[in-house]
Design a protein around this motif. Structure first.
Motif, PDB file in Angstrom:
ATOM      1  N   GLY A 150       0.914  -1.346  -0.032  1.00  0.00           N
ATOM      2  CA  GLY A 150       0.073  -0.151   0.072  1.00  0.00           C
ATOM      3  C   GLY A 150       0.822   1.245   0.013  1.00  0.00           C
ATOM      4  N   ARG A 151       2.097   1.213   0.467  1.00  0.00           N
ATOM      5  CA  ARG A 151       2.937   2.247   0.277  1.00  0.00           C
ATOM      6  C   ARG A 151       3.524   2.388  -1.004  1.00  0.00           C
ATOM      7  NH1 ARG A 151       7.046   2.251   5.483  1.00  0.00           N
ATOM      8  NH2 ARG A 151       7.549   4.097   4.581  1.00  0.00           N
ATOM      9  N   ARG A 152       4.227   3.436  -1.332  1.00  0.00           N
ATOM     10  CA  ARG A 152       4.626   3.764  -2.771  1.00  0.00           C
ATOM     11  C   ARG A 152       6.205   4.211  -2.893  1.00  0.00           C
ATOM     12  NH1 ARG A 152       0.395   4.430  -6.161  1.00  0.00           N
ATOM     13  NH2 ARG A 152       1.649   5.372  -7.808  1.00  0.00           N
ATOM     14  N   LEU A 153       6.934   3.913  -3.613  1.00  0.00           N
ATOM     15  CA  LEU A 153       8.288   3.969  -3.534  1.00  0.00           C
ATOM     16  C   LEU A 153       8.846   5.114  -4.497  1.00  0.00           C
ATOM     17  CD1 LEU A 153       9.930   0.471  -3.892  1.00  0.00           C
ATOM     18  CD2 LEU A 153       9.692   1.637  -1.784  1.00  0.00           C
ATOM     19  N   LEU A 154       9.592   6.208  -4.067  1.00  0.00           N
ATOM     20  CA  LEU A 154       9.907   7.480  -4.751  1.00  0.00           C
ATOM     21  C   LEU A 154      10.949   6.951  -5.830  1.00  0.00           C
ATOM     22  CD1 LEU A 154      10.876  10.094  -2.044  1.00  0.00           C
ATOM     23  CD2 LEU A 154       9.036  10.111  -3.809  1.00  0.00           C
ATOM     24  N   VAL A 155      10.765   7.263  -7.033  1.00  0.00           N
ATOM     25  CA  VAL A 155      11.642   6.954  -8.148  1.00  0.00           C
ATOM     26  C   VAL A 155      11.895   8.147  -9.007  1.00  0.00           C
ATOM     27  CG1 VAL A 155       9.698   6.592  -9.757  1.00  0.00           C
ATOM     28  CG2 VAL A 155      11.792   5.110  -9.911  1.00  0.00           C
ATOM     29  N   SER A 156      11.992   9.306  -8.302  1.00  0.00           N
ATOM     30  CA  SER A 156      12.358  10.570  -9.127  1.00  0.00           C
ATOM     31  C   SER A 156      13.029  11.437  -7.896  1.00  0.00           C
ATOM     32  CB  SER A 156      11.348  11.300  -9.795  1.00  0.00           C
ATOM     33  OG  SER A 156      10.307  11.672  -8.824  1.00  0.00           O
ATOM     34  N   GLY A 157      13.368  12.669  -8.232  1.00  0.00           N
ATOM     35  CA  GLY A 157      14.108  13.524  -7.247  1.00  0.00           C
ATOM     36  C   GLY A 157      15.484  12.635  -7.029  1.00  0.00           C
ATOM     37  N   TRP A 158      16.084  13.056  -5.525  1.00  0.00           N
ATOM     38  CA  TRP A 158      17.157  12.274  -5.237  1.00  0.00           C
ATOM     39  C   TRP A 158      17.304  10.918  -5.440  1.00  0.00           C
ATOM     40  CZ3 TRP A 158      21.250  14.942  -5.583  1.00  0.00           C
ATOM     41  CH2 TRP A 158      21.595  16.336  -5.313  1.00  0.00           C
ATOM     42  N   TRP A 159      15.946  10.310  -4.824  1.00  0.00           N
ATOM     43  CA  TRP A 159      15.818   8.900  -4.924  1.00  0.00           C
ATOM     44  C   TRP A 159      15.627   8.290  -6.204  1.00  0.00           C
ATOM     45  CZ3 TRP A 159      17.093   6.966  -0.152  1.00  0.00           C
ATOM     46  CH2 TRP A 159      17.096   7.964   0.561  1.00  0.00           C
ATOM     47  N   GLY A 160      15.414   9.189  -7.551  1.00  0.00           N
ATOM     48  CA  GLY A 160      15.733   8.553  -8.642  1.00  0.00           C
ATOM     49  C   GLY A 160      16.950   8.816  -9.325  1.00  0.00           C
ATOM     50  N   PHE A 161      18.076   9.335  -8.437  1.00  0.00           N
ATOM     51  CA  PHE A 161      19.287   9.696  -8.832  1.00  0.00           C
ATOM     52  C   PHE A 161      20.208   8.353  -8.485  1.00  0.00           C
ATOM     53  CE2 PHE A 161      23.747  11.726  -7.986  1.00  0.00           C
ATOM     54  CZ  PHE A 161      23.814  11.977  -9.218  1.00  0.00           C
ATOM     55  N   VAL A 162      20.196   8.038  -7.207  1.00  0.00           N
ATOM     56  CA  VAL A 162      20.766   6.677  -6.788  1.00  0.00           C
ATOM     57  C   VAL A 162      19.900   6.326  -5.843  1.00  0.00           C
ATOM     58  CG1 VAL A 162      23.181   7.247  -7.152  1.00  0.00           C
ATOM     59  CG2 VAL A 162      22.293   7.929  -5.179  1.00  0.00           C
ATOM     60  N   ARG A 163      20.121   5.054  -5.496  1.00  0.00           N
ATOM     61  CA  ARG A 163      19.024   4.296  -4.328  1.00  0.00           C
ATOM     62  C   ARG A 163      19.313   4.757  -3.036  1.00  0.00           C
ATOM     63  NH1 ARG A 163      19.994  -1.810  -5.868  1.00  0.00           N
ATOM     64  NH2 ARG A 163      20.342  -1.349  -8.318  1.00  0.00           N
ATOM     65  N   HIS A 164      20.483   5.340  -2.731  1.00  0.00           N
ATOM     66  CA  HIS A 164      20.957   5.766  -1.377  1.00  0.00           C
ATOM     67  C   HIS A 164      21.628   7.142  -1.569  1.00  0.00           C
ATOM     68  CE1 HIS A 164      19.642   1.730   0.361  1.00  0.00           C
ATOM     69  NE2 HIS A 164      20.172   1.332  -0.764  1.00  0.00           N
ATOM     70  N   PRO A 165      20.832   8.306  -1.937  1.00  0.00           N
ATOM     71  CA  PRO A 165      21.672   9.555  -2.010  1.00  0.00           C
ATOM     72  C   PRO A 165      21.816  10.259  -0.698  1.00  0.00           C
ATOM     73  CG  PRO A 165      19.059   9.718  -2.244  1.00  0.00           C
ATOM     74  CD  PRO A 165      19.443   8.240  -2.153  1.00  0.00           C
ATOM     75  N   ASN A 166      21.253   9.723   0.353  1.00  0.00           N
ATOM     76  CA  ASN A 166      21.654  10.128   1.713  1.00  0.00           C
ATOM     77  C   ASN A 166      23.244   9.889   2.104  1.00  0.00           C
ATOM     78  OD1 ASN A 166      20.658   7.754   1.828  1.00  0.00           O
ATOM     79  ND2 ASN A 166      19.822   7.923   3.973  1.00  0.00           N
ATOM     80  N   TYR A 167      23.519   8.367   1.544  1.00  0.00           N
ATOM     81  CA  TYR A 167      24.824   7.785   1.875  1.00  0.00           C
ATOM     82  C   TYR A 167      25.850   8.561   1.035  1.00  0.00           C
ATOM     83  CZ  TYR A 167      22.389   3.917   4.107  1.00  0.00           C
ATOM     84  OH  TYR A 167      21.616   3.238   5.029  1.00  0.00           O
ATOM     85  N   LEU A 168      25.282   9.048  -0.238  1.00  0.00           N
ATOM     86  CA  LEU A 168      26.239   9.815  -1.050  1.00  0.00           C
ATOM     87  C   LEU A 168      26.797  11.015  -0.404  1.00  0.00           C
ATOM     88  CD1 LEU A 168      27.828   9.969  -3.814  1.00  0.00           C
ATOM     89  CD2 LEU A 168      25.748  11.022  -4.723  1.00  0.00           C
ATOM     90  N   GLY A 169      25.496  11.774   0.105  1.00  0.00           N
ATOM     91  CA  GLY A 169      26.046  12.849   0.528  1.00  0.00           C
ATOM     92  C   GLY A 169      26.922  12.796   1.774  1.00  0.00           C
ATOM     93  N   ASP A 170      26.407  11.803   2.635  1.00  0.00           N
ATOM     94  CA  ASP A 170      27.454  11.333   3.914  1.00  0.00           C
ATOM     95  C   ASP A 170      28.982  11.228   3.556  1.00  0.00           C
ATOM     96  OD1 ASP A 170      26.872  11.524   6.596  1.00  0.00           O
ATOM     97  OD2 ASP A 170      25.338   9.800   6.197  1.00  0.00           O
TER      98      ASP A 170
END
Length: 399
Positions: free
Chosen positions: A315-335
């Motif tokens: 029932g939930r949806r997965l983001l597939v654009s924005g930062w989360w369409g760039f790579v699967r873990h963009p927060n880790y990239l920024g880290d």
């Protein structure tokens, strides 16, 4: 079993190596001082006072109260969100201490004793947690720390959310004593460098500013931690207790500790370049996390309504654009971009200050693999479609 001894050994290897003139990781083992120098009752009492102060601030009726995720028994625990308030009060307490003549450089002068005290505290807490978990209801045990092997469960954490009354031990340790302690240690290194050379170096100022921003960001966004793997899935055992109380304040501050005895001169253009690199990493890290947290709280929020999504069977949806369409873990990239920026002020002649970059890369790749496994099991075909549409995990065009 090995990690129970390897993790503390790594901390002291890094600190002892950093104290040497060469600060070379190839000089193994580093000079070992007499074992008696590791213990100081005064340092241990000071550490207990610090943890006690943070515990008292945690219990104060400041900030809002929010609920965590739904647990196996369908209940939801309540958490007081006041870490940012605690930071403000802590700053006032430290400021008052400095005005009264407190020598913050004591932390540098007794760094090994404080690290050893943190190790003892982490072991003591871990034993308490394990014995407490033996009497905990089955529904409160952690999925990953319920193997039946006492040593493994001691390390991973047998109970998911151990509490004494309303005092949540894991949640408290996750952000309070270690993260604020990291910022305090950095400040102590800056004060020590000022005592030795008359003024803090530009490199030391950059390291302090970058890492203080990271700490402030974590405390300001405290509520977001309630959906992390540490809180949701991992038990509270030696791994997290040692990580929160000893590993974070005594290895994450390695760059500042290094700079006290190995000063680096930075030109203004180089400093500006490092500043921009940290700004880029922070922008990616904060934007990605904010986008995710906003979507989780309210998918109809105007800030995320235009983003593309994939429906799932839950029932939930997965983001597939924005930062989360760039790579699967963009927060880790920024880290990881920020991690590099924190180490660059230490120059390029020593590998020791870059330990955090190497360690954090390994940690996040391992965490990413665990995330992938959990998401595949939870979302099934929807996750496979997401992976097809977003092929890179952390590093675009590389991994």
């Amino acid at each position: 079993m090995i990690l129970i001894f390897l993790m503390p050994a790594t901390v002291f290897y890094l600190l002892l190596t950093c104290r040497t003139e060469q600060a070379s990781v190839l000089n193994f083992p580093p000079p070992l001082p007499p074992l008696s120098t590791f213990w100081s009752p005064h340092a241990f009492l000071l550490l207990l006072a610090w943890v006690g102060l943070q515990a008292a601030l945690y219990m104060l009726p400041m900030g809002k109260v929010t609920e965590g995720i739904v647990l196996r028994d369908k209940s939801r625990l309540q958490y007081r969100i006041n870490a940012f308030h605690a930071m403000g009060v802590t700053a006032l307490v430290v400021g008052a201490g400095l005005a009264a003549g407190l020598r913050l450089s004591y932390i540098y002068d007794h760094f090994l004793q404080l690290a050893f005290s943190a190790l003892l505290l982490a072991f003591g807490l871990s034993f308490f947690l394990y014995f407490k978990s033996l009497f905990a209801p089955e529904t409160t045990l952690a999925p990953g720390g319920n193997s039946g092997n006492p040593i493994y469960d001691f390390f991973m954490g047998h109970e998911l959310n151990p509490r004494i009354g309303s005092f949540d031990l894991k949640y408290f340790c996750e952000l309070r004593p270690g993260l604020l302690g990291w910022a305090l240690v950095n400040m102590a290194m800056l004060v020590k460098e000022t005592e030795l050379r008359g003024s803090p170096s530009l490199a030391m100022l950059l390291v302090n500013a970058f890492q203080l921003l990271y700490v402030v960001d974590a405390l300001w966004n405290e509520e977001a931690i309630l959906t992390t793997m540490d809180i949701v899935h991992d038990g509270f055992g030696f791994m997290l207790a040692f990580g929160d109380l000893a590993w974070v304040p005594f290895t994450y501050s390695l760059q500042a500790y290094f700079l006290v005895n190995h000063p680096q001169k930075l030109s203004l253009p180089v400093a500006v370049g490092i500043l921009l690199l940290n700004g880029l990493g922070y922008c990616i890290f904060r934007s990605a996390n904010s986008q995710k947290n906003t979507f989780r709280r309210n998918p109809n929020d105007p800030r995320v309504t235009g983003l593309k999504t994939i429906p799932t069977a839950t029932g939930r949806r997965l983001l597939v654009s924005g930062w989360w369409g760039f790579v699967r873990h963009p927060n880790y990239l920024g880290d990881l971009v920020m991690a590099l920026a924190w180490s660059l002020p230490c120059g390029l002649t020593h590998i020791l200050p870059y330990f955090y970059v190497f360690y954090f890369t390994v940690l996040l790749i391992h965490r990413e693999a665990r995330d992938e496994h959990q998401c595949l099991r939870k979302y099934g075909l929807a996750w496979q479609e997401y992976c097809r549409r977003v092929p890179y995990r952390i590093f675009p065009y590389l991994y």
